[in-house]
Design an enzyme around this catalytic site. Structure first.
Site, PDB file in Angstrom:
ATOM      1  N   ASN A 214       0.856  -1.197   0.000  1.00  0.00           N
ATOM      2  CA  ASN A 214       0.000   0.000   0.000  1.00  0.00           C
ATOM      3  C   ASN A 214       0.883   1.235   0.000  1.00  0.00           C
ATOM      4  O   ASN A 214       2.100   1.139   0.038  1.00  0.00           O
ATOM      5  CB  ASN A 214      -0.974  -0.033   1.186  1.00  0.00           C
ATOM      6  CG  ASN A 214      -0.244  -0.031   2.511  1.00  0.00           C
ATOM      7  OD1 ASN A 214       0.516   0.881   2.817  1.00  0.00           O
ATOM      8  ND2 ASN A 214      -0.444  -1.080   3.307  1.00  0.00           N
ATOM      9  N   LYS A 347     -11.326  -2.910  18.724  1.00  0.00           N
ATOM     10  CA  LYS A 347      -9.932  -3.367  18.850  1.00  0.00           C
ATOM     11  C   LYS A 347      -9.407  -3.239  20.280  1.00  0.00           C
ATOM     12  O   LYS A 347      -8.231  -3.440  20.525  1.00  0.00           O
ATOM     13  CB  LYS A 347      -9.042  -2.580  17.890  1.00  0.00           C
ATOM     14  CG  LYS A 347      -9.453  -2.732  16.420  1.00  0.00           C
ATOM     15  CD  LYS A 347      -8.299  -2.490  15.485  1.00  0.00           C
ATOM     16  CE  LYS A 347      -8.755  -2.592  14.038  1.00  0.00           C
ATOM     17  NZ  LYS A 347      -7.645  -2.859  13.126  1.00  0.00           N
TER      18      LYS A 347
HETATM   19  N1  CTP Z   1      -3.899  -2.788  12.326  1.00  0.00           N
HETATM   20  C1  CTP Z   1      -3.125  -3.830  12.766  1.00  0.00           C
HETATM   21  N2  CTP Z   1      -3.151  -5.019  12.122  1.00  0.00           N
HETATM   22  C2  CTP Z   1      -3.930  -5.199  11.051  1.00  0.00           C
HETATM   23  C3  CTP Z   1      -4.744  -4.140  10.575  1.00  0.00           C
HETATM   24  C4  CTP Z   1      -4.699  -2.938  11.233  1.00  0.00           C
HETATM   25  O1  CTP Z   1      -2.393  -3.656  13.752  1.00  0.00           O
HETATM   26  N3  CTP Z   1      -3.932  -6.364  10.451  1.00  0.00           N
HETATM   27  C5  CTP Z   1      -3.900  -1.538  13.070  1.00  0.00           C
HETATM   28  C6  CTP Z   1      -3.328  -0.340  12.344  1.00  0.00           C
HETATM   29  O2  CTP Z   1      -1.944  -0.223  12.589  1.00  0.00           O
HETATM   30  C7  CTP Z   1      -4.111   0.808  12.948  1.00  0.00           C
HETATM   31  C8  CTP Z   1      -5.470   0.178  13.256  1.00  0.00           C
HETATM   32  O3  CTP Z   1      -5.245  -1.207  13.305  1.00  0.00           O
HETATM   33  O4  CTP Z   1      -3.576   1.227  14.160  1.00  0.00           O
HETATM   34  C9  CTP Z   1      -6.547   0.468  12.282  1.00  0.00           C
HETATM   35  O5  CTP Z   1      -6.149   0.235  10.978  1.00  0.00           O
HETATM   36  P1  CTP Z   1      -7.142   0.470   9.771  1.00  0.00           P
HETATM   37  O6  CTP Z   1      -6.457   0.106   8.508  1.00  0.00           O
HETATM   38  O7  CTP Z   1      -7.766   1.832   9.892  1.00  0.00           O
HETATM   39  O8  CTP Z   1      -8.309  -0.534  10.118  1.00  0.00           O
HETATM   40  P2  CTP Z   1      -8.617  -1.973   9.691  1.00  0.00           P
HETATM   41  O9  CTP Z   1      -8.543  -2.844  10.879  1.00  0.00           O
HETATM   42  O10 CTP Z   1      -7.809  -2.382   8.527  1.00  0.00           O
HETATM   43  O11 CTP Z   1     -10.164  -1.834   9.310  1.00  0.00           O
HETATM   44  P3  CTP Z   1     -10.864  -1.391   7.961  1.00  0.00           P
HETATM   45  O12 CTP Z   1      -9.900  -1.680   6.859  1.00  0.00           O
HETATM   46  O13 CTP Z   1     -12.085  -2.230   7.948  1.00  0.00           O
HETATM   47  O14 CTP Z   1     -11.166   0.082   8.110  1.00  0.00           O
END
Ligand code: CTP
Length: 404
Positions: A214, A347
């Site tokens: 990404n 979370k």
């Molecule tokens: N995060 C993580 N591990 C993952 C996905 C996300 O630790 N596999 C953490 C990111 O570092 C951030 C938070 O979760 O602190 C939220 O990440 P975000 O990308 O906004 O959320 P997602 O869990 O991916 O949810 P969505 O894509 O449904 O918005």
């Protein structure tokens, strides 16, 4: 002698150079250690011998003197000091500083330094008001060089106006204030706190040569790691692939995939605080090939996905191993506060820094961030600011959490 109060006094040419004699005396009476560098022009106004007698140290004059280099090179001279003080600062030396010239010892030391610099300009009123000098003055100020004076008065040449150097007593006061401020800002706010930070994107392999990634630059996570380290914390940064240099003084663990990032977060001890700024890929390729996938007569590969572990959620629910303070980020493109508030609860983290990453904001991979700081008692919306400023604001919150 107090080791944190070493001043490198750089004397340039001008009638006011004689005032450095009383300045050195005043600084030493106030327990500053003074070492002197002087320009060739300064030697026309005050002798190296008088400066050496007052500072009780060798006076450095020559960039290419073998003796000087053997005793202390110009880089070391500039690094050994806590403050570089240019008194008087002639129009010529200001111009060299502003333009990065380094053709003598004084200008070379000023270009090589990583320490705070203060200058006390002294020159004829017309020289001071000349647009060239004013441009140099503005450039130096924009680079955080502290400019003391000049003041208005009668000049040595008989003219009256702005350009007179401030008196040594006043320079001493500015120097003392500077060191007081440094001492106050160095309070070890997070000393002894172990902090984990994740940063950057993850790369999820398709085969040994291809991956899914990404656009995260890692700037926000790295800025947070740096700011926490500066506040005295013991920081471990688990970073996905970025183009950024490792922050100084931080333990950095480089990983590629989400699974490797989770392992690194779990295998490096217990933390008091964890900040999850990484843009972790939600999915990995389940059928990633052990060998490079070959083209087969137009047959297209089909990727199957598996969900990646949620690192933030896993660490937040780690029972006794849970850090006392867990901070997540939320990247949203719509309903930012609503979605991020739900994410904080889902979370099990204490705080969420939510940002709008829709393409028109330029946040993802960009320089700036507008944050909504979400905690159990509500939401604070911060003005748009640099990622470094976001990091510093977050550190203030962490410090307040632990120190009240
Ligand atoms: N995060 C993580 N591990 C993952 C996905 C996300 O630790 N596999 C953490 C990111 O570092 C951030 C938070 O979760 O602190 C939220 O990440 P975000 O990308 O906004 O959320 P997602 O869990 O991916 O949810 P969505 O894509 O449904 O918005």
């Amino acid at each position: 002698m107090n080791k944190t109060r070493k001043i490198l006094l750089i004397v340039s040419g001008g009638i006011a150079a004689y005032k450095t004699l009383s300045l050195i005396r005043l600084l030493r009476e106030n327990e500053f250690q003074v070492r002197v560098v002087m320009t060739k022009a300064a030697e026309q106004f005050v002798t190296p011998l008088s400066l050496a007698s007052l500072s009780e140290d060798k006076v450095y004059t020559d960039l290419f003197s073998l003796t000087d280099e053997a005793e202390m090179g110009h880089i070391q001279l500039s690094r050994d000091a806590d403050l570089l003080l240019v008194v008087p600062a002639s129009a010529d030396l200001m111009s060299k500083m502003a333009n990065g010239m380094c053709n003598d010892l004084a200008s070379t030391v000023l270009l090589a330094t990583d320490k705070p610099v203060m200058i006390a300009p002294a020159m004829n009123v017309r020289m001071w008001h000349h647009p060239a000098t004013q441009d140099n003055f503005a450039k130096l100020k924009s680079r955080d060089v502290k400019v003391i004076g000049p003041v208005e008065g009668v000049m040595a040449c008989g003219e009256y106006g702005l350009g007179r150097m401030v008196e040594p007593e006043e320079i001493l006061e500015v120097v003392k204030t500077h060191f007081e401020e440094v001492a106050n800002s160095k309070q070890p706010l997070l000393i002894g706190r172990k902090v984990l930070v994740t940063s950057g994107p993850t790369h999820e392999p398709i085969d040994p040569v291809r991956y899914i990634a990404n656009r995260s630059s890692g700037r926000q996570g790295h800025a947070i790691a740096t700011a926490l380290q500066k506040a005295g914390a013991e920081v471990t940064l688990v970073s996905g692939p970025t183009r950024l240099a490792d922050p100084v003084g931080v333990k950095v663990i480089h990983v590629e995939s989400a699974c490797a990032m989770l392992d690194a977060c779990q295998e490096n001890g217990r933390f008091d605080v964890a900040v999850f700024a990484a843009a972790v890929a939600d999915w990995r390729v389940k059928n990633a090939g052990a060998q490079k996938t070959k083209k087969e007569n137009g047959k297209l590969p089909v990727l199957e996905f598996a969900e990646n572990p949620d690192i933030l959620k896993t660490v937040s629910n780690a029972g006794n191993d849970r850090p006392e303070l867990v901070v997540g980020f939320a990247a949203e493109t719509e309903n930012v506060v609503e979605y991020a508030s739900a994410k904080r609860i889902r979370k099990s983290c204490d705080w969420i820094l939510a940002n709008d990453v829709s393409p028109e904001t330029g946040t993802f991979g960009g320089e700036k961030n507008s944050i909504h700081f979400i905690h159990s008692a509500g939401v604070e919306s911060w003005e748009e600011m640099s990622k470094q400023a976001v990091a510093e604001r977050l550190v203030e919150k962490v410090v307040a959490y632990f120190n009240g």
